[in-house]
Design an enzyme around this catalytic site. Sequence first.
Site, PDB file in Angstrom:
ATOM      1  N   ASP A 198      99.882 -17.544  -0.323  1.00 20.33           N
ATOM      2  CA  ASP A 198      98.999 -18.165  -1.318  1.00 20.33           C
ATOM      3  C   ASP A 198      97.627 -17.498  -1.351  1.00 20.33           C
ATOM      4  O   ASP A 198      96.624 -18.071  -0.922  1.00 20.33           O
ATOM      5  CB  ASP A 198      98.856 -19.657  -1.029  1.00 20.33           C
ATOM      6  CG  ASP A 198     100.165 -20.400  -1.225  1.00 20.33           C
ATOM      7  OD1 ASP A 198     101.083 -19.839  -1.853  1.00 20.33           O
ATOM      8  OD2 ASP A 198     100.273 -21.544  -0.752  1.00 20.33           O
ATOM      9  N   GLU A 234     108.154 -22.219   7.123  1.00 24.58           N
ATOM     10  CA  GLU A 234     107.499 -21.984   8.416  1.00 24.58           C
ATOM     11  C   GLU A 234     108.098 -22.820   9.564  1.00 24.58           C
ATOM     12  O   GLU A 234     108.096 -22.296  10.683  1.00 24.58           O
ATOM     13  CB  GLU A 234     105.991 -22.275   8.281  1.00 24.58           C
ATOM     14  CG  GLU A 234     105.231 -21.276   7.449  1.00 24.58           C
ATOM     15  CD  GLU A 234     105.514 -21.401   5.958  1.00 24.58           C
ATOM     16  OE1 GLU A 234     105.468 -20.386   5.261  1.00 24.58           O
ATOM     17  OE2 GLU A 234     105.806 -22.519   5.505  1.00 24.58           O
ATOM     18  N   ASP A 278     110.781 -20.536   0.363  1.00 30.51           N
ATOM     19  CA  ASP A 278     109.383 -20.920   0.540  1.00 30.51           C
ATOM     20  C   ASP A 278     109.335 -22.094   1.520  1.00 30.51           C
ATOM     21  O   ASP A 278     110.364 -22.692   1.862  1.00 30.51           O
ATOM     22  CB  ASP A 278     108.805 -21.312  -0.821  1.00 30.51           C
ATOM     23  CG  ASP A 278     107.290 -21.411  -0.813  1.00 30.51           C
ATOM     24  OD1 ASP A 278     106.656 -20.895   0.119  1.00 30.51           O
ATOM     25  OD2 ASP A 278     106.733 -22.003  -1.766  1.00 30.51           O
TER      26      ASP A 278
END
Length: 788
Positions: free
Chosen positions: A484, A410, A407
């Site tokens: 999300d 990015e 997670d």
Amino acid sequence: MQDTSFAIHPGKEKKLKDQTFHDIGNLKQFIQRDQVFAFQTEKAYVNVFFYRDDIVRVVMNPYQEPELNNSFAVEQGPDSVDVKVDEQEDMLVLSSEHVKVQVCKEPFRINVLDTKGYSLVSDATQGMGFNNDGHVICFKKAYQDDHYYGFGEKTGFLDKRGEKYTMWNSDVYAPHNPETDPLYESIPFFMTLRRGRATGIFFDNTFKTTFNMKVEQSETYSFEAEGGQLDYYVCAGPSPKEVLEQYTALTGRMPLPPKWGLGYHQSRYSYKTDAEVRELVQNFVDKEIPVDAIHLDIHYMNGYRVFTFDQNRFPDPKKLIMDMKEKGIRAVPIVDPGVKVDAEYSIYQEGITNDLFCKYLEGNIFFGDVWPGKSAFPDFTKESTRKWWGESHKFYTELGIEGIWNDMNEPAVFNETKTMDVDVMHDNDGNPKTHRELHNVYGYLMGEATYNGMKELLDQKRPFLLTRAGYAGVQKYAAVWTGDNRSFWEHLEMAIPMCLNLGVSGVAYSGPDVGGFAHDTNGELLTRWTQFGTFTPFFRNHSAIEFVYQEPWQFGEKYEAIIKKYIQLRYKWLPHIYKLFKEASETGVPVMRPLFMEYPDDEETYQLSDQFLIGSNVIIAPVLRPGVKDRIVYLPKGIWHDYWTGETYEGGQRIIAHAELDHLPIYVKSGAILPEANVKPSTAHDVDEMTIHIYPSENGALYELYDDDGETFNYQQKEYFTLELNVKQSSDAVLIDSKVSHQQYKPKWKEITYKIHGVSSKDTIIYNGENISDVKVQEGYVSFKKAW
């Protein structure tokens, strides 16, 4: 958890960039170097070569001869292709067995056609260009009946015509809606479908890229990048499946996942203690709801330090994980890239000592705030960093962990830009590049490091990896979830085209957070979402801190019973789903498919965003609004069977499906063969009963049932099982030919029950030449059993 969106302030407009693009001009010179056709124009250098007979690569560099070996996504080299060159007065024509490339000289334009002269991809009045800021761009002709699919993880409906998309991996917690762009994944690939003919374009550029498909007025579309080369591949099709085979031949295909990765997964941000996890596991066991994995979010760590467990919350993680495994359940911990700045923390020490973190050009380390506070970030563009990161997962594998959840990769940073400074300089294995150029591959390279490290450490066991961020080719390493989302009915609806377009983009293994991540779900929404999730390739229920718990039993017995039914249905369907995953690992064709993939000539399928196919012949039509008990379902040509009742429908029409809360509309096409297993608590328990449903057709039915140990890579050494089935139907008989074609692995079932739908007791059943007299006759089908 705060909303990370920022308002648009009129006093803070960004400085306008130079959007004046210079056309690359007329052709000046042409040279053939082996398979590369090198062109020099008045303002640029262009290379054209055939990667395969049906894949053409075009590279334009405004400043120098193009670089041809700089791709992160494409690992396979080009084939040797026989190309014929026909130089005419105004153009050159380069022809392979499947494709023609017309290179117009004045001005320089490139048109790709099939051998019959059908235009696949053609430069518009404007062709390739660049501007003073170093951007590169290409303009292509758009046709009135073009439909565009893919682009990876994007919100909105299935067909992306009329949209504009940016590729820049971004952490977006704000509610996702049709204009939320970009998101976490950057996959610069799309497919055009025009009157049944499909073509793909992969724009292999890691800078921030933009695809402008707002074609209505200009009759052109464009793709551009903020730096680097214009480097794109044309996949000639002609079918949607062939385009995907071509694209995934370039960027790779997913490895066959472990079976447990395809079961039901339960997650929350966070299950915070050993006791809470044990209680959760026991609830699944007591309620006899199947589950294969529990995901552990950031609270399992010591101060959010990766490669640690909090000893107060989880005093003996190895015993917890072993106890879970005894019940057939795996643990999947989250691992983020941010490494806490702490001089006494071994991971930070090793990163500093061995020069493994991201740095500025001047040599100082980039630090950013994430969950642990001030953190450093591994430079995954370095081979030494990837090796170290992969080997560090020994911490997890020694505890018995076989799956990891990446997670915040990015990479996400808690600052105004929400990511790393773009002037950070990555090592890139001795060829330094800025983060502005390599941002979009950060999560991809983290996935590569994690997957390869886990694979090595698990000694032939297949790792499971889930990622939020990635680039083209991410399917080689990880499953993708759509980030999300929220517990809104609109987000349930949006999840279907998101997953379908990920599949069209080569990512066959994807799914949303079932029930929604943020906001409070409710029993009806969770039930309908679970019905949909039963057939998403990745099936995980996940919810956020400060919102209601949404495990299957949280909303009372009424909803629990239905949710349990559909989780069990997932396990019944796993033999078929697993077979489809095996096919996806070999062809790139996704498990979950838009209808146009199987019916490219049927224009009614081009805009269908609220139903989908599992494989080639099962339609799933979820209910997507509260209180709705009836919905329209489109059935393409053919004969379709209601999975639940056996009622048949002629295709080529829309029907109204009645769907009470406990009902998910499912339709099976005549000619389908579907295996079903008996339900087990998890995939760790052997299936010992197998039923094969046959829906005969006058056109026949073929199926190959596939199985292996579901855990190791031994299938690559041909340790697997296949059963070939060939079914033919006449006016009064059904003929079934069954043959075990490979049996290096032996399934645990001893016999197979065959259920033949749409026939009666008057029909003769012949199995491998034997007239079967001992059949059970039930409404809608007959059945018999056979040892194999």
